[in-house]
Motif scaffolding. Structure first.
Motif, mmCIF file in Angstrom:
data_model
loop_
_atom_site.group_PDB
_atom_site.id
_atom_site.type_symbol
_atom_site.label_atom_id
_atom_site.label_comp_id
_atom_site.label_asym_id
_atom_site.label_seq_id
_atom_site.Cartn_x
_atom_site.Cartn_y
_atom_site.Cartn_z
ATOM 1 N N CYS A 1 0.858 -1.187 0.000
ATOM 2 C CA CYS A 1 0.000 0.000 0.000
ATOM 3 C C CYS A 1 0.891 1.233 0.000
ATOM 4 O O CYS A 1 1.852 1.314 0.767
ATOM 5 N N LEU A 2 0.562 2.167 -0.872
ATOM 6 C CA LEU A 2 1.317 3.413 -0.981
ATOM 7 C C LEU A 2 0.322 4.546 -1.156
ATOM 8 O O LEU A 2 0.020 4.979 -2.261
ATOM 9 N N GLU A 3 -0.198 4.986 -0.037
ATOM 10 C CA GLU A 3 -1.196 6.056 -0.041
ATOM 11 C C GLU A 3 -0.798 7.134 0.953
ATOM 12 O O GLU A 3 -0.409 6.829 2.092
ATOM 13 N N GLY A 4 -0.897 8.377 0.518
ATOM 14 C CA GLY A 4 -0.565 9.485 1.389
ATOM 15 C C GLY A 4 0.881 9.381 1.871
ATOM 16 O O GLY A 4 1.815 9.259 1.073
ATOM 17 N N GLU A 5 1.049 9.406 3.184
ATOM 18 C CA GLU A 5 2.382 9.290 3.769
ATOM 19 C C GLU A 5 2.700 7.877 4.215
ATOM 20 O O GLU A 5 3.753 7.632 4.796
#
Length: 496
Positions: free
Chosen positions: A242-246
């Motif tokens: 997962c690579l969302e936001g920070e």
């Protein structure tokens, strides 16, 4: 490119046909009487498009070539008529008066220079060479085109693979109860690891990279791409990311028994590791590394093999984890590389990698040798300062040379029904793996064979690397687990 090649081939055909026309006329039996016979014979076949009363040498070469090509085609189509015309023309000229200077002479006494056989051969050679050159250029363009298409296809396939592994942040937060401390399994150099349960009841382990982590986007992508492609029972399986936001998260299969170091370096838990289980763990680690080096689609060098990166499943089967520092090579035979950024853990790094930044499959062999000695002795290869005790490698080498190999065996194993000679053989293999000279270390395929076959004789090991290394007392050893020296991280012993 093909359009540039057409004039060369047309010119070649014309040049080849041109001397044949001239030769045929000169060798004609009806045209051997005199120069006038030659003149009249050519007049009979020369197209009317040529300007009258002008020698060929005064005309542009292109005009002559085109006219003679047309004449050749016409002459070939009406050969009998031409022969008769040549015969009659010869007879009339033989009986007539000599030709005056005003008579139309279209050919010089001898063929033009560009009509000789040597010139034709040279021009034909030029055409052949030019054709080969253009064909080679065309083949190069085609290869580049297909290579570009293949790379694009691989990129699209990788994109589809990555998309299929993506998790929504909301799903992971629900599974881990928003990363609560109750679900925290441990914390390493790159961040914390949490246990989670998906909606279908499947248990997962989520690696949450810290914002201050030294593992950047490149390492993250590296681990995702690598582990997604690797499939082996002794490698931890990546379920997604997962690579969302920070947030930067990696989702792995959950391994209930955590890491090897939690059993190996805790006296009470070490009792659960009898010799049969240790043999199983050693063999599983060796097969996993062999898969990375030789059996996977890409040659992979882990670069951070250590006890805390060996996870144990419910049946105590080992699984190699943490590929953030791994390097992969293609199928071109490359076996080593060089880096200015040396990362890893002191005590497990090969000397050529720690000092010069050179890593290869033999640097992983060195790390495996350290692991093998730790598993058989139950001791950690600490490297610290203000030393009081020698390192594990130095102690093992000294005891081996003095014939005190039995002193190296974990006392817990001596209480077990193990065979001391078999344990000593494993220690011998470990010493072969940690030799200072990388070329002297065996490959992992040889290591697996030596572990399985006791009838194979083992060579005498040479001095291990860091023989004069230093170690600290117990307090310094514990403190060393959370410090960084010369930019090299020393990961803690908490489970992942």
């Amino acid at each position: 490119m093909q359009g540039d090649m057409i004039p060369f081939y047309v010119l070649s055909l014309l040049l080849i046909a041109l001397p044949n026309t001239t030769t045929d006329v000169i060798n004609d039996p009806y045209a051997r009487s005199s120069r006038r016979t030659l003149t009249i014979s050519l007049n009979a076949t020369t197209p009317s498009s040529l300007p009258p009363n002008q020698p060929l040498s005064a005309l542009p070469p292109v005009t002559v070539v085109r006219a003679l090509a047309t004449a050749t085609a016409t002459a070939n189509a009406s050969a009998p008529a031409t022969a008769k015309a040549s015969a009659s023309a010869t007879a009339s000229v033989t009986s007539s008066a000599p030709v005056t200077e005003s008579s139309p002479v279209l050919l010089p006494p001898s063929p033009p220079t560009f009509m000789t056989n040597r010139s034709v051969a040279f021009c034909s050679l030029v055409v052949v060479v030019a054709g080969c050159f253009f064909r080679k250029r065309l083949r190069t363009v085609k290869e580049r085109y297909h290579s570009k298409r293949q790379k694009k296809k691989v990129g699209n396939d990788m994109k589809k693979t990555v998309e299929s592994l993506q998790f929504r942040l909301e799903t992971i937060e629900t599974a881990t109860n928003k990363f609560s401390d109750d679900n925290k399994l441990g914390e390493g150099g790159f961040g914390a690891v949490f246990k989670g349960t998906l909606g279908n009841g499947h248990e997962i382990a989520v690696k949450r990279l810290s914002k201050s982590s030294t593992q950047g986007v490149q390492e993250f992508q590296n681990e995702v791409v690598l582990v997604a492609k690797l499939q082996h029972r002794n490698l931890v399986r990546l379920l997604g990311f997962c690579l969302e936001g920070e947030e930067t998260l990696l989702v792995y299969e959950y391994v209930p028994n955590k890491s090897l170091d939690k059993f190996l370096f805790e006296p009470k838990k070490r009792e659960q590791l009898d010799w049969s289980r240790r043999c199983m763990i050693i063999g599983g680690i060796a097969r996993g590394i062999l898969y990375l080096h030789e059996d996977s689609r890409l040659k992979v060098i882990h670069r951070d093999l250590k006890a805390s990166n060996i996870l144990l499943d419910g049946e105590m089967n080992p699984k190699i984890s943490d590929f953030g520092m791994a390097k992969m090579f293609g199928v071109d035979g490359q076996t080593q590389g060089n880096t200015e950024r040396v990362v890893g853990t002191y005590g497990y790094m090969a000397p050529e990698y720690a000092i010069e930044g050179i890593y290869s499959v033999k640097s992983d062999v060195f790390s495996f040798g350290v692991l093998l000695l730790e598993i058989t002795t139950g001791r950690k290869n600490f490297l610290g300062f203000n030393c009081r005790f020698p390192t594990l490698l130095a102690h093992a080498w000294q005891s081996w040379n003095e014939g005190k190999g039995l002193d190296l065996i974990d006392p817990i194993l001596l209480k077990d029904s193990c065979r001391p000679d078999q344990v000593l053989r494993y220690i011998h293999i470990g010493l072969l793996c940690v030799q200072e000279d990388a070329n002297s270390r065996p490959t992992m395929s040889s290591v697996v064979l030596m572990l399985k076959t006791e009838t194979i004789s083992l060579p005498k090991p040479e001095r291990p690397a860091f023989f004069t290394g230093r170690s600290a007392n117990v307090q310094d050893q514990i403190a060393a687990n959370s410090c960084t020296i010369n930019g090299l991280t020393i990961s803690d012993d908490l489970p992942r």
